[in-house]
Design an enzyme around this catalytic site. Structure first.
Site, PDB file in Angstrom:
ATOM      1  N   LYS A  50     -36.660-107.051   1.247  1.00 18.28           N
ATOM      2  CA  LYS A  50     -35.476-106.752   0.406  1.00 18.28           C
ATOM      3  C   LYS A  50     -35.899-107.250  -1.120  1.00 18.28           C
ATOM      4  CE  LYS A  50     -31.959-107.465   3.767  1.00 18.28           C
ATOM      5  NZ  LYS A  50     -31.075-108.338   4.252  1.00 18.28           N
ATOM      6  N   GLN A  94     -28.007-113.953   3.372  1.00 15.13           N
ATOM      7  CA  GLN A  94     -28.863-113.282   4.580  1.00 15.13           C
ATOM      8  C   GLN A  94     -28.036-113.846   5.649  1.00 15.13           C
ATOM      9  OE1 GLN A  94     -31.003-111.016   4.871  1.00 15.13           O
ATOM     10  NE2 GLN A  94     -31.106-111.302   6.809  1.00 15.13           N
ATOM     11  N   ASP A 117     -23.582-106.366   0.182  1.00 19.62           N
ATOM     12  CA  ASP A 117     -23.409-106.222   1.760  1.00 19.62           C
ATOM     13  C   ASP A 117     -22.279-105.714   2.267  1.00 19.62           C
ATOM     14  OD1 ASP A 117     -25.731-106.891   3.221  1.00 19.62           O
ATOM     15  OD2 ASP A 117     -25.366-108.818   3.202  1.00 19.62           O
TER      16      ASP A 117
END
Length: 295
Positions: A50, A94, A117
């Site tokens: 990422k 994460q 997200d």
């Protein structure tokens, strides 16, 4: 006749090219910050990928590495700092977090305008209402893949296997928004195989290798395999990635299918970059017009 194998990497390159062009229209690079806590090997691989993609696009990129025993208060402290920084447009925490940290509480602490997200309750609610907001990256990537095969989903029967907040639930909401008829299967569903055999589209996101067999699939159906489970190799030399779908058999029945790896994964990361750009644009517009970013 063998199914078309959908090239997620090629589709991801198209999305990233569009993001690169969109970023040029801003007065500064979009900013993405990633918080990772602990030593989960898979999480570190995902974060490296990422961060690398964001750097390739010229984004302002920051990784905050915390130890596994950092505690919930430390994670919330880092989130609060990033919420306050104007140059940071997207915050990604994460997952999974260490077991002693309440994931929902951490997700709720992220500014929903920076929630790239798409897991904040405000963004989840806006998705179910069809009123915009930031959409979870994997379902967004799956939808782009599906529409590359079936541009108009009106009246299609879609089955989503899995009901998580990260993939299953938002995937169902996106399909409904596209006027598909959606059936959601989960661990308590009776005869998931029977349900799937009537589907034009199957999206499986449960993390159970080989769950979906060829006899679950309607001929010429579109099959999207979100599952990515690390399975030890027989010779003990490491791991291989396996999807939820028995690919070798399913490819003989389906009309189009995503491989693992090389299918949904690259699109998830591309959509994270797209969400970061979207967040930057929304924040810029709100600031110029003096209105709330999300309301």
């Amino acid at each position: 006749m063998q199914a078309d194998i959908i090239d997620g990497r090629a589709l991801a390159r198209q999305v990233l090219a569009e993001v690169a062009e969109g970023a040029k229209m801003l007065d500064r690079p979009p900013g993405l910050a990633v918080i990772i806590a602990g030593d989960d090997p898979a999480s570190h691989v995902y974060v490296r990928t990422k961060v690398k993609r964001a750097e390739e696009l010229g984004f302002l990129t920051e990784k905050i590495q915390l130890p596994a025993d950092c505690g919930e208060a430390r994670v919330l402290e880092e989130v609060a700092k990033l919420n306050a920084r104007d140059e940071i447009d997207g915050i990604l925490v994460q997952l999974p977090l260490p077991a002693d940290i309440n994931t929902l509480r951490v997700m709720a602490a992220v500014d929903p305008a920076k929630d790239v997200d798409g897991l904040h309750a405000l963004n989840a609610g806006r998705l179910t209402q069809g009123s915009g907001g930031l959409i979870p990256c994997t379902p967004l990537g799956c939808m782009k893949i599906i529409k590359s095969v079936i541009p108009d989903l009106t009246g299609s029967h879609a089955v989503v296997i899995g009901s998580s907040n990260i993939v299953g639930k938002p995937m169902a909401a996106l399909l409904l928004e596209e006027h598909a008829t959606v059936t959601q299967c989960h661990i308590h569903t009776r005869d998931t195989k029977f349900v799937c055999r009537g589907a034009d589209i199957i999206v499986s996101a449960v993390g159970k290798p080989g769950l979906v067999n060829a006899d679950w699939i309607k001929p010429r159906a579109v099959v999207i395999d979100v599952g990515t489970t690390r399975v030890p190799k027989a010779d003990g030399s490491g791991y291989t990635l396996k999807g939820d779908v028995d690919f070798d058999e399913a490819v003989k029945v389906a009309g189009a299918i995503t491989p693992v790896p090389g299918g949904v994964g690259p699109m998830t990361i591309a959509c994270l970059m797209e969400n970061t750009l979207t967040a930057a644009k929304m924040r810029k517009e709100a600031k110029e017009n003096e209105w709330p970013v999300l309301s």
